[in-house]
Design an enzyme around this catalytic site. Structure first.
Site, PDB file in Angstrom:
ATOM      1  N   CYS A   2       7.126  -5.712  -1.754  1.00  0.00           N
ATOM      2  CA  CYS A   2       7.096  -7.179  -1.771  1.00  0.00           C
ATOM      3  C   CYS A   2       6.690  -7.612  -3.174  1.00  0.00           C
ATOM      4  O   CYS A   2       6.286  -6.793  -3.981  1.00  0.00           O
ATOM      5  CB  CYS A   2       6.048  -7.687  -0.791  1.00  0.00           C
ATOM      6  SG  CYS A   2       6.282  -7.045   0.867  1.00  0.00           S
ATOM      7  N   ARG A  27      12.230  -7.774  -5.500  1.00  0.00           N
ATOM      8  CA  ARG A  27      11.318  -6.849  -4.825  1.00  0.00           C
ATOM      9  C   ARG A  27      11.350  -7.001  -3.311  1.00  0.00           C
ATOM     10  O   ARG A  27      10.843  -6.146  -2.587  1.00  0.00           O
ATOM     11  CB  ARG A  27       9.885  -7.084  -5.329  1.00  0.00           C
ATOM     12  CG  ARG A  27       9.712  -6.854  -6.810  1.00  0.00           C
ATOM     13  CD  ARG A  27       8.306  -7.164  -7.237  1.00  0.00           C
ATOM     14  NE  ARG A  27       7.345  -6.247  -6.647  1.00  0.00           N
ATOM     15  CZ  ARG A  27       6.914  -5.138  -7.226  1.00  0.00           C
ATOM     16  NH1 ARG A  27       7.351  -4.800  -8.412  1.00  0.00           N
ATOM     17  NH2 ARG A  27       6.039  -4.361  -6.620  1.00  0.00           N
ATOM     18  N   TRP A  75       9.473  -8.149   1.901  1.00  0.00           N
ATOM     19  CA  TRP A  75      10.421  -7.195   2.476  1.00  0.00           C
ATOM     20  C   TRP A  75       9.703  -6.626   3.685  1.00  0.00           C
ATOM     21  O   TRP A  75       8.695  -5.927   3.560  1.00  0.00           O
ATOM     22  CB  TRP A  75      10.754  -6.094   1.469  1.00  0.00           C
ATOM     23  CG  TRP A  75      11.817  -5.166   1.938  1.00  0.00           C
ATOM     24  CD1 TRP A  75      13.139  -5.452   2.129  1.00  0.00           C
ATOM     25  CD2 TRP A  75      11.665  -3.779   2.262  1.00  0.00           C
ATOM     26  NE1 TRP A  75      13.811  -4.334   2.562  1.00  0.00           N
ATOM     27  CE2 TRP A  75      12.938  -3.289   2.652  1.00  0.00           C
ATOM     28  CE3 TRP A  75      10.586  -2.891   2.272  1.00  0.00           C
ATOM     29  CZ2 TRP A  75      13.154  -1.971   3.039  1.00  0.00           C
ATOM     30  CZ3 TRP A  75      10.806  -1.579   2.654  1.00  0.00           C
ATOM     31  CH2 TRP A  75      12.081  -1.136   3.026  1.00  0.00           C
ATOM     32  N   ASN A 104       0.811  -6.754  -0.907  1.00  0.00           N
ATOM     33  CA  ASN A 104       1.917  -5.807  -1.036  1.00  0.00           C
ATOM     34  C   ASN A 104       1.328  -4.433  -0.749  1.00  0.00           C
ATOM     35  O   ASN A 104       0.390  -4.013  -1.400  1.00  0.00           O
ATOM     36  CB  ASN A 104       2.476  -5.867  -2.470  1.00  0.00           C
ATOM     37  CG  ASN A 104       3.552  -4.829  -2.732  1.00  0.00           C
ATOM     38  OD1 ASN A 104       4.212  -4.376  -1.806  1.00  0.00           O
ATOM     39  ND2 ASN A 104       3.729  -4.462  -3.977  1.00  0.00           N
ATOM     40  N   GLY A 105       1.838  -3.760   0.263  1.00  0.00           N
ATOM     41  CA  GLY A 105       1.300  -2.447   0.630  1.00  0.00           C
ATOM     42  C   GLY A 105       1.235  -2.304   2.125  1.00  0.00           C
ATOM     43  O   GLY A 105       1.951  -3.003   2.858  1.00  0.00           O
ATOM     44  N   GLU A 499      26.313   9.891  -5.660  1.00  0.00           N
ATOM     45  CA  GLU A 499      25.829   8.625  -6.210  1.00  0.00           C
ATOM     46  C   GLU A 499      26.904   7.535  -6.114  1.00  0.00           C
ATOM     47  O   GLU A 499      26.602   6.380  -5.794  1.00  0.00           O
ATOM     48  CB  GLU A 499      25.372   8.852  -7.666  1.00  0.00           C
ATOM     49  CG  GLU A 499      24.943   7.609  -8.424  1.00  0.00           C
ATOM     50  CD  GLU A 499      23.809   6.831  -7.790  1.00  0.00           C
ATOM     51  OE1 GLU A 499      23.182   7.319  -6.835  1.00  0.00           O
ATOM     52  OE2 GLU A 499      23.578   5.692  -8.232  1.00  0.00           O
ATOM     53  N   LYS A 503      26.268   4.003  -4.139  1.00  0.00           N
ATOM     54  CA  LYS A 503      26.432   2.690  -4.788  1.00  0.00           C
ATOM     55  C   LYS A 503      27.351   1.805  -3.949  1.00  0.00           C
ATOM     56  O   LYS A 503      27.077   0.633  -3.715  1.00  0.00           O
ATOM     57  CB  LYS A 503      27.031   2.824  -6.190  1.00  0.00           C
ATOM     58  CG  LYS A 503      26.166   3.228  -7.328  1.00  0.00           C
ATOM     59  CD  LYS A 503      25.181   2.204  -7.827  1.00  0.00           C
ATOM     60  CE  LYS A 503      23.885   2.251  -7.081  1.00  0.00           C
ATOM     61  NZ  LYS A 503      22.957   3.302  -7.385  1.00  0.00           N
ATOM     62  N   GLU A 506      25.622   0.648  -0.630  1.00  0.00           N
ATOM     63  CA  GLU A 506      24.475  -0.252  -0.632  1.00  0.00           C
ATOM     64  C   GLU A 506      24.802  -1.684  -1.037  1.00  0.00           C
ATOM     65  O   GLU A 506      24.116  -2.601  -0.609  1.00  0.00           O
ATOM     66  CB  GLU A 506      23.302   0.307  -1.442  1.00  0.00           C
ATOM     67  CG  GLU A 506      23.492   0.352  -2.921  1.00  0.00           C
ATOM     68  CD  GLU A 506      22.258   0.914  -3.632  1.00  0.00           C
ATOM     69  OE1 GLU A 506      21.139   0.720  -3.171  1.00  0.00           O
ATOM     70  OE2 GLU A 506      22.445   1.542  -4.691  1.00  0.00           O
ATOM     71  N   HIS A 522      36.034  21.769   5.237  1.00  0.00           N
ATOM     72  CA  HIS A 522      35.226  22.303   6.334  1.00  0.00           C
ATOM     73  C   HIS A 522      34.905  21.242   7.379  1.00  0.00           C
ATOM     74  O   HIS A 522      33.950  21.405   8.139  1.00  0.00           O
ATOM     75  CB  HIS A 522      33.958  22.943   5.769  1.00  0.00           C
ATOM     76  CG  HIS A 522      34.258  24.088   4.856  1.00  0.00           C
ATOM     77  ND1 HIS A 522      34.463  25.373   5.307  1.00  0.00           N
ATOM     78  CD2 HIS A 522      34.463  24.119   3.517  1.00  0.00           C
ATOM     79  CE1 HIS A 522      34.757  26.156   4.283  1.00  0.00           C
ATOM     80  NE2 HIS A 522      34.769  25.410   3.182  1.00  0.00           N
ATOM     81  N   LYS A 621      14.058  -3.471  -4.089  1.00  0.00           N
ATOM     82  CA  LYS A 621      14.246  -2.667  -5.297  1.00  0.00           C
ATOM     83  C   LYS A 621      13.555  -1.311  -5.209  1.00  0.00           C
ATOM     84  O   LYS A 621      14.108  -0.306  -5.619  1.00  0.00           O
ATOM     85  CB  LYS A 621      13.751  -3.445  -6.516  1.00  0.00           C
ATOM     86  CG  LYS A 621      13.902  -2.719  -7.837  1.00  0.00           C
ATOM     87  CD  LYS A 621      15.353  -2.498  -8.208  1.00  0.00           C
ATOM     88  CE  LYS A 621      15.507  -1.675  -9.467  1.00  0.00           C
ATOM     89  NZ  LYS A 621      16.810  -1.000  -9.518  1.00  0.00           N
TER      90      LYS A 621
HETATM   91  O1  M6R Z   1      12.183   3.347  -8.103  1.00  0.00           O
HETATM   92  P1  M6R Z   1      12.802   4.633  -7.671  1.00  0.00           P
HETATM   93  O2  M6R Z   1      13.744   5.194  -8.678  1.00  0.00           O
HETATM   94  O3  M6R Z   1      11.782   5.659  -7.269  1.00  0.00           O
HETATM   95  O4  M6R Z   1      13.648   4.284  -6.389  1.00  0.00           O
HETATM   96  C1  M6R Z   1      14.269   5.285  -5.633  1.00  0.00           C
HETATM   97  C2  M6R Z   1      15.278   4.686  -4.687  1.00  0.00           C
HETATM   98  O5  M6R Z   1      14.664   3.836  -3.776  1.00  0.00           O
HETATM   99  C3  M6R Z   1      16.363   3.911  -5.440  1.00  0.00           C
HETATM  100  O6  M6R Z   1      17.019   4.722  -6.359  1.00  0.00           O
HETATM  101  C4  M6R Z   1      17.399   3.334  -4.443  1.00  0.00           C
HETATM  102  O7  M6R Z   1      18.107   4.377  -3.842  1.00  0.00           O
HETATM  103  C5  M6R Z   1      18.331   2.357  -5.141  1.00  0.00           C
HETATM  104  N1  M6R Z   1      18.571   1.237  -4.286  1.00  0.00           N
HETATM  105  C6  M6R Z   1      19.654   2.933  -5.445  1.00  0.00           C
HETATM  106  O8  M6R Z   1      20.514   2.057  -6.067  1.00  0.00           O
END
Ligand code: M6R
Length: 626
Positions: A2, A27, A75, A104-105, A499, A503, A506, A522, A621
């Protein structure tokens, strides 16, 4: 995760809090709220959805005035994203005053505390752990907010960054942290507290960073009653531990320009961050390549060089996109440094009683430096005797602070939820790490020189790939109504396929799977039907011919082939329906380029589908809870 922001000073708090929330919105953006405190009491506003909804509410109320306030963008973790669950949460003191908290936490022992406080007569309205904390502070309040916060935090288990007010003390803001980030900006006649620097930098570059278990009491008030609306105001702060031991904290200069966090002429942060990769990677590599000696220079590792050269095993750990960078790191460290390496999901590693032998180096990879599982995995390995390294972007973040040594990514702040430039920065840093060790062991000077020369050319290479953005957009348009995509690669480009799929998922909400190209036969080949987009990373290298065979297999089943290929490969057009080219570089450096067209595929797909690219649904994020 958050975002929290709080203000005490000589200006009206509400507009400032809204501006800060907008900067922190990446965030978390399920709901937002604020509390404004005056001599007359506390005014709370809450809204489900984006910060703009809260802003409209504040503007239409018209009377949200006051020079002390706290605010939050959420969040959801405990309790759904509803108005009731939105922060701030409140508690009522014995003398009828309101304590307000943004947090936040996660408070782990909230159930026990909730029961105890309910027995004392507190009526809870939400399902959140934060409301329990507000009630506890109110319960322990006897006319001194700082003391009440300290006492409450001594009872709390879990992670927190909090900002707290009580309307009996309308010029006092108290904040504290443990495990979640929080910084305090010292502005003109004011203090601004926020989860990160992006919400502070437009007001001041003077900051203090709290450490775990530290509390700050920030006061700002008019010198006399006539100056309430203007100035001068006197300001004063004090920092202690939660046990009330004074801790003098140094004021630091923020290394962040406003320009770095502004959108400028770009429609989205994600596009900005993709397009600024040449510059970001130039910054990442600056001063780290010594061409004269054909050596990598990593100041953050120099004190640990002996341990690195003698390392018996690397464990790389991360989540999400950073995990994919770690998988590439696994290939790099084994190939170039000749040290056994394994990349593990931090969330799995930490709970499986891992074996850490002598000479093991744990390397945590993270953009934010705050990902809860990555931090916990790092601690777990450290406790078992591993040397802890970090490849982190956010300076001073928890992971950066808990490692024994590390290399910052230096790619600048990343605000788009989908990680792009940080991924390329992570891979660049892991490449440097592998060469740093390899050069000191067995790698011939000539080979290192060649890698370093290519790294030096990397910003220009990336620029060439980015110039294909319009072409990539046109290609994506052809497949935009397809709901299933495959991403396939071999060797160094297998994690790039993972990756690319992540992308796309998400931000465009299209189902995509990434896998080793050979694995397709397979099972997953059964998914391929007429017209299914299948993305192959088909660059020139040791497995090129094998990838061409895999392309033929997919094509024979009706797959439409999108290939990422090497410039100058004239035959690839006869194998693929669409091609994106990257400059020719040695195989270990290919992911630094092949990942970039896939970022653009995801970006254009999300825009074409009309999604909010920078704030994809259900995501934040960084994930600061398990
Ligand atoms: O801040 P971090 O790199 O530790 O975050 C790790 C993942 O949460 C982050 O890479 C997430 O998968 C992203 N949304 C990918 O685009």
């Amino acid at each position: 995760m958050c975002g929290i922001i709080a203000y005490v000073g000589s200006k009206p708090a509400a507009p400032l809090l809204v501006e800060g929330l907008k900067r922190l919105e990446y965030r978390g953006y399920d709901s937002a709220g604020m509390a404004i405190v005056t001599d007359q009491g506390t005014r709370i506003l809450k809204a489900v959805g984006r910060v703009s909804v809260l802003e409209d509410q504040a503007n239409s109320a018209g009377d949200v005035v006051g020079r002390l306030g706290i605010a939050h963008t959420r969040w959801a973790t405990h309790g759904g994203p509803t108005q009731v669950n939105a922060h701030p949460h409140t508690g009522t003191t014995a003398d009828g005053h309101t304590v307000s908290v943004v947090h936040n936490g996660i408070i782990e022992n909230h159930s026990t505390l909730r029961k105890y406080l309910a027995e004392k007569g507190h009526k809870f309205v939400s399902e959140t752990d934060t409301e329990v904390l507000s009630a506890l502070i109110a319960q322990l309040y006897h006319g001194d907010l700082e003391a009440a916060v300290q006492s409450a935090l001594r009872e709390i288990k879990g992670a927190y960054a909090i900002a707290v007010t009580c309307d009996r003390e309308p010029h006092t803001l108290v904040c504290a942290r443990k495990g979640s980030p929080l910084i305090i900006g010292i502005a003109d006649q004011a203090y601004i507290v926020a989860s990160d620097a992006s919400a502070i930098v437009s007001h001041t570059t003077q900051v203090i960073t709290l450490d775990d278990y530290q509390v700050a009491k920030l006061c700002a008030g008019p010198n006399d009653s006539n100056t309430a609306a203007g100035g001068p105001w006197s300001v004063d702060f004090k920092t202690t531990t939660i046990d009330n031991v004074p801790v003098p904290l140094e004021i630091q200069e923020l290394e962040l320009d406003l320009e770095q966090i502004e959108l400028g002429s770009y429609p989205h942060y994600m596009l900005k961050e993709i397009m600024e990769q040449p510059e970001a990677i130039r910054d990442c590599l600056r001063g780290r390549i010594d061409m004269r000696e054909a050596r990598v220079v990593l100041g953050g590792l120099s004190a640990r060089t002996r341990e690195l050269v003698r390392a018996k095993r690397f464990v790389l750990t991360a989540q999400g996109t950073a995990y994919h960078a770690g998988l590439i790191g696994e290939y790099l460290i084994e190939d170039l440094a000749r040290v056994p390496a394994r990349c593990e999901y931090a969330s799995e590693f930490r709970y499986r009683n891992p074996i850490i032998e002598d000479g093991t180096i744990i390397t945590a990879i993270s953009q934010s430096g705050e990902t809860a599982d990555t931090l916990a995995a790092l601690r777990e390995a450290k406790e078992r005797g591993a040397l802890a390294l970090g490849a982190v972007n956010a300076v001073g973040s928890s992971i950066a602070r808990e490692t024994d040594a590390g290399v910052y990514l230096r790619v600048g702040p990343e605000i788009g939820v989908a990680s792009t430039k940080a991924f390329v920065g992570q891979v660049a840093v892991l490449t440097l790490l592998a060469l740093y060790i390899g050069r000191r062991k067995h790698l011939p000077e000539l080979a290192v020189r060649e890698y370093l020369a290519e790294l030096d050319r990397l910003p220009a290479h990336i620029q060439r790939v980015l110039e294909q953005s319009d072409h990539i957009n046109q290609c994506v348009q052809q497949y935009i109504d397809r709901n299933n995509w495959l991403f396939l690669g071999r060797g160094y480009n297998y994690p790039v396929a993972l990756e690319g799929a992540l992308k796309l998922k998400e931000i465009s909400y299209i189902h995509a799977e990434g896998m080793p190209a050979a694995e397709m036969k397979h099972g997953p080949i059964a998914l391929i039907d007429d017209g299914m987009p299948v993305v192959f990373i088909a660059t020139k290298g040791s497995q090129y011919e094998k990838v061409l065979s895999n392309i033929a297999e997919a094509r024979a089943r009706g797959g439409r082939i999108i290939a990422v290929a090497t410039e100058g490969d004239d035959t690839i057009h006869s194998h693929a329906d669409s091609v994106f080219f990257v400059p020719a570089v040695p195989e270990p450096l290919q992911p630094l380029l092949t990942s970039i067209p896939l970022q653009l595929v995801a970006y254009h797909a999300a825009v074409l589908r009309g999604h909010d690219v920078d704030k994809p649904r259900n995501l934040a994020k960084s994930v600061t809870v398990e």
